[in-house]
Design a protein around this motif. Structure first.
Motif, PDB file in Angstrom:
ATOM      1  N   ALA A 211      22.698  -8.228 -50.839  1.00 49.49           N
ATOM      2  CA  ALA A 211      23.121  -7.505 -49.637  1.00 49.49           C
ATOM      3  C   ALA A 211      24.540  -7.908 -49.227  1.00 49.49           C
ATOM      4  CB  ALA A 211      22.134  -7.762 -48.503  1.00 49.49           C
ATOM      5  N   ALA A 212      24.843  -9.206 -49.334  1.00 47.79           N
ATOM      6  CA  ALA A 212      26.177  -9.682 -48.954  1.00 47.79           C
ATOM      7  C   ALA A 212      27.248  -9.123 -49.881  1.00 47.79           C
ATOM      8  CB  ALA A 212      26.208 -11.211 -48.975  1.00 47.79           C
ATOM      9  N   LEU A 213      26.978  -9.096 -51.183  1.00 49.19           N
ATOM     10  CA  LEU A 213      27.953  -8.563 -52.133  1.00 49.19           C
ATOM     11  C   LEU A 213      28.186  -7.078 -51.904  1.00 49.19           C
ATOM     12  CD1 LEU A 213      26.801 -10.481 -55.321  1.00 49.19           C
ATOM     13  CD2 LEU A 213      28.983 -10.756 -54.149  1.00 49.19           C
ATOM     14  N   SER A 214      27.116  -6.335 -51.621  1.00 48.10           N
ATOM     15  CA  SER A 214      27.278  -4.919 -51.312  1.00 48.10           C
ATOM     16  C   SER A 214      28.049  -4.737 -50.009  1.00 48.10           C
ATOM     17  CB  SER A 214      25.915  -4.240 -51.222  1.00 48.10           C
ATOM     18  OG  SER A 214      25.239  -4.285 -52.460  1.00 48.10           O
ATOM     19  N   PHE A 215      27.818  -5.636 -49.052  1.00 44.23           N
ATOM     20  CA  PHE A 215      28.533  -5.582 -47.777  1.00 44.23           C
ATOM     21  C   PHE A 215      30.037  -5.702 -48.000  1.00 44.23           C
ATOM     22  CE2 PHE A 215      30.390  -7.522 -44.007  1.00 44.23           C
ATOM     23  CZ  PHE A 215      29.865  -6.747 -42.978  1.00 44.23           C
ATOM     24  N   PHE A 216      30.436  -6.539 -48.952  1.00 42.35           N
ATOM     25  CA  PHE A 216      31.861  -6.739 -49.244  1.00 42.35           C
ATOM     26  C   PHE A 216      32.396  -5.767 -50.287  1.00 42.35           C
ATOM     27  CE2 PHE A 216      30.709 -11.074 -47.720  1.00 42.35           C
ATOM     28  CZ  PHE A 216      31.547 -11.096 -46.621  1.00 42.35           C
ATOM     29  N   GLY A 217      31.577  -4.788 -50.677  1.00 41.16           N
ATOM     30  CA  GLY A 217      32.041  -3.769 -51.612  1.00 41.16           C
ATOM     31  C   GLY A 217      32.008  -4.178 -53.065  1.00 41.16           C
ATOM     32  N   LEU A 218      31.278  -5.261 -53.391  1.00 44.57           N
ATOM     33  CA  LEU A 218      31.253  -5.762 -54.764  1.00 44.57           C
ATOM     34  C   LEU A 218      29.904  -5.561 -55.453  1.00 44.57           C
ATOM     35  CD1 LEU A 218      33.197  -9.118 -54.255  1.00 44.57           C
ATOM     36  CD2 LEU A 218      34.054  -7.005 -55.272  1.00 44.57           C
ATOM     37  N   GLY A 219      29.007  -4.862 -54.794  1.00 41.46           N
ATOM     38  CA  GLY A 219      27.691  -4.658 -55.388  1.00 41.46           C
ATOM     39  C   GLY A 219      27.423  -3.201 -55.660  1.00 41.46           C
ATOM     40  N   VAL A 220      26.251  -2.741 -55.213  1.00 36.91           N
ATOM     41  CA  VAL A 220      25.887  -1.335 -55.360  1.00 36.91           C
ATOM     42  C   VAL A 220      26.876  -0.487 -54.561  1.00 36.91           C
ATOM     43  CG1 VAL A 220      24.034   0.344 -55.015  1.00 36.91           C
ATOM     44  CG2 VAL A 220      23.482  -2.020 -55.618  1.00 36.91           C
TER      45      VAL A 220
END
Length: 274
Positions: A211-220
């Protein structure tokens, strides 16, 4: 009823955690069949509607039903969490098993590799790998596979070192049992128990990390209804539509608490007797 199942049933925490996961899984299966809303369809006429009988969690800035999107997002987060934990767990278990059983230069080489990766903070490594490869769901899998095996390798190696000194293992070596058979059939079932319990807490951390990585634009990536992305989309509307933030956040907390409780139940089942 087996003793292990009976011991799990006697753990209230484990039962509550399992029930929470089952509720979420039922929602994931049933919601697409009964919900009249498409998690991706735009409906600007219903934008930013508060929770009501039609939209249980309200709607977002594009008029999409948040309940449907949160349930659809569970597929992404659970798939990522389970794959990014149990895949590295298998790899780390095999590495730790080989290091602990063979010892010598095999142990030294594998543990030096482990120490090199362990020296860097987990999030720094994951962020670096995803940053180099590019933000995507596939690259998240690669990053976690490259980093997340370390803890399992160290746990299983330590257990294997202890088990390998036991008399029954030494007897198998004297009888010239093949190393592969000894490791997989006689050492692994005992050495992997602490790793299984650890994997439950690792699932909690992985859900949060995804969730944190997606929050920073680096995930899904958008428009996928991943929980971290849902929170990102709600930042500009936290004052006027707080439900856009609250319900994805509660979903993350729900899964984290569920896995933590299941882990407590497994610890009760798998702890040594006596």
């Amino acid at each position: 009823m087996s003793p292990s199942v009976r011991r799990f049933i006697t753990s209230p925490a484990g039962l509550v955690g399992l029930a929470m996961l089952l509720v979420l899984l039922v929602a994931v299966v049933v919601t697409p069949m009964v919900s009249p809303y498409d998690p991706y369809a735009l409906d600007f006429g219903n934008a930013l509607q508060p929770p009501d009988a039609l939209h249980w969690f309200g709607t977002d800035n594009f008029g999409r039903d948040i309940f449907t999107r949160v349930i659809a997002g569970a597929v992404y987060d659970l798939r990522l969490a389970i794959t990014c934990v149990f895949g590295p767990m298998i790899l780390g278990t095999l590495i730790g098993l080989c290091a602990g059983y063979f010892g010598g230069w095999v142990d030294a080489a594998l543990m030096r590799l482990t120490d090199i990766v362990w020296a860097f903070p987990f999030y720094v490594l994951v962020l670096t790998i995803v940053g180099v490869l590019g933000p995507s769901e596939g690259n998240l899998y690669i990053a976690f596979f490259m980093v997340n095996w370390i803890g399992y390798a160290r746990i299983v190696r330590g257990e294997t070192l202890v088990i390998a000194r036991l008399e029954y293992v030494q007897a198998l070596q004297i009888l010239r049992f093949r190393p592969l058979r000894t490791m997989l059939r006689h050492i692994l079932p005992n050495a992997v128990t602490p790793a299984i319990v650890y994997s439950m807490s690792d699932l909690v951390l992985t859900v949060q990390a995804v969730a944190a990585l997606s929050f920073f634009g680096l995930g899904v990536q958008p428009p996928a209804p991943e929980w971290g992305l849902l929170i990102v989309e709600s930042i500009d509307y936290m004052r006027d539509a707080p439900w856009m933030t609250i319900f994805p956040g509660l979903a993350i907390a729900w899964v984290g608490i569920a896995f933590a409780l299941v882990g407590e139940g497994l610890a009760t089942v798998l702890k040594p007797k006596g």
